[in-house]
Write an enzyme that holds these catalytic residues in place. Structure first.
Site, PDB file in Angstrom:
ATOM      1  N   ASP A 260      68.471  96.612  39.098  1.00 45.27           N
ATOM      2  CA  ASP A 260      67.786  95.422  38.592  1.00 45.27           C
ATOM      3  C   ASP A 260      66.297  95.556  38.860  1.00 45.27           C
ATOM      4  O   ASP A 260      65.886  96.289  39.762  1.00 45.27           O
ATOM      5  CB  ASP A 260      68.318  94.149  39.247  1.00 45.27           C
ATOM      6  CG  ASP A 260      67.933  92.931  38.418  1.00 45.27           C
ATOM      7  OD1 ASP A 260      68.579  92.683  37.383  1.00 45.27           O
ATOM      8  OD2 ASP A 260      66.942  92.254  38.767  1.00 45.27           O
TER       9      ASP A 260
ATOM     10  N   ARG B 104      82.562  94.381  39.304  1.00 40.58           N
ATOM     11  CA  ARG B 104      81.637  93.441  39.948  1.00 40.58           C
ATOM     12  C   ARG B 104      82.416  92.411  40.762  1.00 40.58           C
ATOM     13  O   ARG B 104      81.983  92.039  41.838  1.00 40.58           O
ATOM     14  CB  ARG B 104      80.784  92.741  38.882  1.00 40.58           C
ATOM     15  CG  ARG B 104      79.685  93.615  38.297  1.00 40.58           C
ATOM     16  CD  ARG B 104      78.400  93.575  39.128  1.00 40.58           C
ATOM     17  NE  ARG B 104      77.869  92.224  39.207  1.00 40.58           N
ATOM     18  CZ  ARG B 104      77.944  91.448  40.281  1.00 40.58           C
ATOM     19  NH1 ARG B 104      78.494  91.888  41.371  1.00 40.58           N
ATOM     20  NH2 ARG B 104      77.439  90.239  40.268  1.00 40.58           N
TER      21      ARG B 104
ATOM     22  N   ARG C  74      78.418  92.342  31.488  1.00 45.94           N
ATOM     23  CA  ARG C  74      79.620  91.507  31.588  1.00 45.94           C
ATOM     24  C   ARG C  74      80.441  91.405  30.306  1.00 45.94           C
ATOM     25  O   ARG C  74      81.538  90.870  30.323  1.00 45.94           O
ATOM     26  CB  ARG C  74      79.229  90.108  32.079  1.00 45.94           C
ATOM     27  CG  ARG C  74      79.172  90.046  33.602  1.00 45.94           C
ATOM     28  CD  ARG C  74      78.837  88.663  34.076  1.00 45.94           C
ATOM     29  NE  ARG C  74      77.482  88.312  33.675  1.00 45.94           N
ATOM     30  CZ  ARG C  74      77.006  87.070  33.608  1.00 45.94           C
ATOM     31  NH1 ARG C  74      77.786  86.057  33.889  1.00 45.94           N
ATOM     32  NH2 ARG C  74      75.763  86.845  33.261  1.00 45.94           N
TER      33      ARG C  74
ATOM     34  N   ARG D 185      71.216  96.559  28.546  1.00 46.58           N
ATOM     35  CA  ARG D 185      72.360  95.879  29.176  1.00 46.58           C
ATOM     36  C   ARG D 185      73.691  96.423  28.663  1.00 46.58           C
ATOM     37  O   ARG D 185      74.649  95.664  28.522  1.00 46.58           O
ATOM     38  CB  ARG D 185      72.324  94.375  28.940  1.00 46.58           C
ATOM     39  CG  ARG D 185      71.259  93.639  29.693  1.00 46.58           C
ATOM     40  CD  ARG D 185      71.675  93.432  31.153  1.00 46.58           C
ATOM     41  NE  ARG D 185      70.508  93.136  31.969  1.00 46.58           N
ATOM     42  CZ  ARG D 185      70.118  91.904  32.273  1.00 46.58           C
ATOM     43  NH1 ARG D 185      70.788  90.882  31.870  1.00 46.58           N
ATOM     44  NH2 ARG D 185      69.054  91.730  33.019  1.00 46.58           N
TER      45      ARG D 185
ATOM     46  N   TYR E 139      58.345  86.307  38.382  1.00 48.13           N
ATOM     47  CA  TYR E 139      59.545  85.967  39.167  1.00 48.13           C
ATOM     48  C   TYR E 139      59.181  85.617  40.610  1.00 48.13           C
ATOM     49  O   TYR E 139      59.748  84.710  41.209  1.00 48.13           O
ATOM     50  CB  TYR E 139      60.535  87.139  39.190  1.00 48.13           C
ATOM     51  CG  TYR E 139      61.441  87.193  37.972  1.00 48.13           C
ATOM     52  CD1 TYR E 139      62.405  86.210  37.752  1.00 48.13           C
ATOM     53  CD2 TYR E 139      61.337  88.228  37.053  1.00 48.13           C
ATOM     54  CE1 TYR E 139      63.242  86.258  36.640  1.00 48.13           C
ATOM     55  CE2 TYR E 139      62.169  88.286  35.935  1.00 48.13           C
ATOM     56  CZ  TYR E 139      63.113  87.295  35.738  1.00 48.13           C
ATOM     57  OH  TYR E 139      63.930  87.336  34.649  1.00 48.13           O
TER      58      TYR E 139
END
Ligand code: 1CP
Length: 368
Positions: free
Chosen positions: A87, A51, A42, A38, A165
């Site tokens: 992703d 973004r 952010r 990562r 998921y």
């Protein structure tokens, strides 16, 4: 037609820093290479800017945006590798499922799998060159734009993590809906895992064709399985993927190192080190020395500083890094965190982590 259509996976700039690739192959480069899971994220103000309010998966489908987000951390820190911005959930999407990234909630499936009959809704044979072409384009564009500074890593989610998921419909603490399938519908579970593995193999081979110089497989939800379930529902597919990808690449005269990250699967370290991956990536619950003993020099190791150690003052980060390097040694070792960076982390401390790895490892190598 956008400009990318003219950017082909060939004539890539020459690689200038190959420390990551050499460490992955078990060598001891002039310093220990370092990157962060990562690292495009952010915690960087420039990431938040790009973004903006845009839809997450629209961003993933824009090769220009993916390229820019991948390059951002490299402008700030002397990382030794980059990972393509994308992703893991692009695979369920390619198989026909609808997934949205909801602010404050994370990935959310509109219509998760409930019962084995729902498998019929899935696209079993996925044409990855059509459905995931946007990832391949992003990789090719980024490989050109990195200008050979560092290698570019491609990645995928592993079958069990994706299956969880697809059944849970999003993040979960217990994963009980997905685990219910393992105990109640083992045959259908294997059918789904096999379908996923087939798509993943094509996807990874396609990423290398597009320009990826290493591949990481994320089994982020390994820890929710016990050793017995891991051996039945995760490990065989991890092995199968590495073996098939390597065979396919070999036919084309290609060979890239593969990394497996099975988070919280410390119980399976020995087995993971015999699974056709060159590198086993570790979370922070494993002691570096014991990981070396248990893997017996069969693989390179990657990891494993607790991401939360980045909340410590810089001097303490440096100390933690030195101890980690002493534990792993400087040969066949890639420094990283035990999981991804969090959005509230201070970029300065990320820089302190990278610098500490370079400085301490150079000293340790010199003292040998
Ligand atoms: O808007 C945003 O920026 C959302 C945050 C975010 C980011 C930056 C998500 C949502 N995905 C990503 C990019 C991403 N995802 C990368 C590339 C960037 C980099 O690493 O530098 C990678 C490798 C992933 C892989 C990924 N996605 C994993 C495996 C790694 C891991 O963290 O264990 C997983 C589990 C996901 C699912 C996912 N995507 C995003 C979130 C918030 C989640 C986790 C949801 C949950 O289970 O709670």
């Amino acid at each position: 037609m956008s400009n990318n259509d003219f950017i082909l996976p060939k004539d890539f700039p020459e690689l200038k820093n190959d420390t990551f690739l050499r460490a992955a192959r078990g060598e001891e480069p002039e310093h220990v290479p370092v990157w962060c899971m990562r690292q495009a994220g952010r915690y960087l103000p420039e990431f938040r800017e790009v973004r903006g309010g845009k839809d997450f998966f629209d961003t993933c489908r824009s090769p220009e945006n993916c390229c820019e987000l991948t390059l951002q951390p490299l402008r700030r820190f002397p990382f030794d590798a980059s990972i393509i911005f994308s992703d893991i959930l692009v695979i369920p999407q390619a198989m026909g499922m609808e997934v949205q990234m909801l602010t404050g909630k994370g990935p959310t499936f509109t219509d998760p799998l409930k019962e084995p009959e729902d498998l019929q809704r899935l696209q079993a044979k996925v044409d990855v060159n059509k459905e995931l072409d946007y990832v391949f384009k992003a990789i090719t564009l980024t490989r050109h734009k990195i200008e050979g500074k560092v290698p570019l890593i491609g990645f995928t989610g592993a079958p069990w993590t994706l299956m969880s998921y697809m059944i849970e419909g999003g993040g979960s603490t217990t994963h009980s809906k997905a685990k219910r399938w393992l105990y109640r519908h083992p045959d259908s579970s294997h059918m789904l895992l096999r379908m996923l593995a087939d798509v993943i193999v094509e996807y990874l081979v396609g990423q290398v064709a597009a320009g990826a110089q290493a591949l990481q497989v994320f089994e982020s939800h390994a820890g929710i399985l016990g050793p017995v379930e891991f051996r039945e529902f995760s490990l065989p597919y991890l092995r199968d993927i590495a073996r098939r990808v390597k065979d396919r690449l070999k036919e084309k005269g290609q060979d890239v190192p593969m990394i497996v990250f099975a988070k919280d699967a410390h119980y399976a370290l020995e087995e993971l080190s015999e699974s056709h991956y060159e590198v086993v990536s570790l979370d922070w619950t494993i002691d570096p020395r014991s990981a070396r003993e248990r893997t017996g020099g069969k693989v390179s190791l990657q990891g494993n500083m607790d991401p939360c150690a980045l909340y410590a003052p810089k001097e303490q980060i440096s100390d933690i890094v030195r101890k980690m390097l002493e534990g792993f040694g400087t040969r066949g070792y890639i420094a990283n965190l035990g999981h991804g960076l969090y959005p509230d982390m201070d970029p300065e401390n990320v820089g302190a982590f990278v610098d500490a790895v370079h400085q301490h490892s150079k000293l340790l190598i010199k003292q040998k």
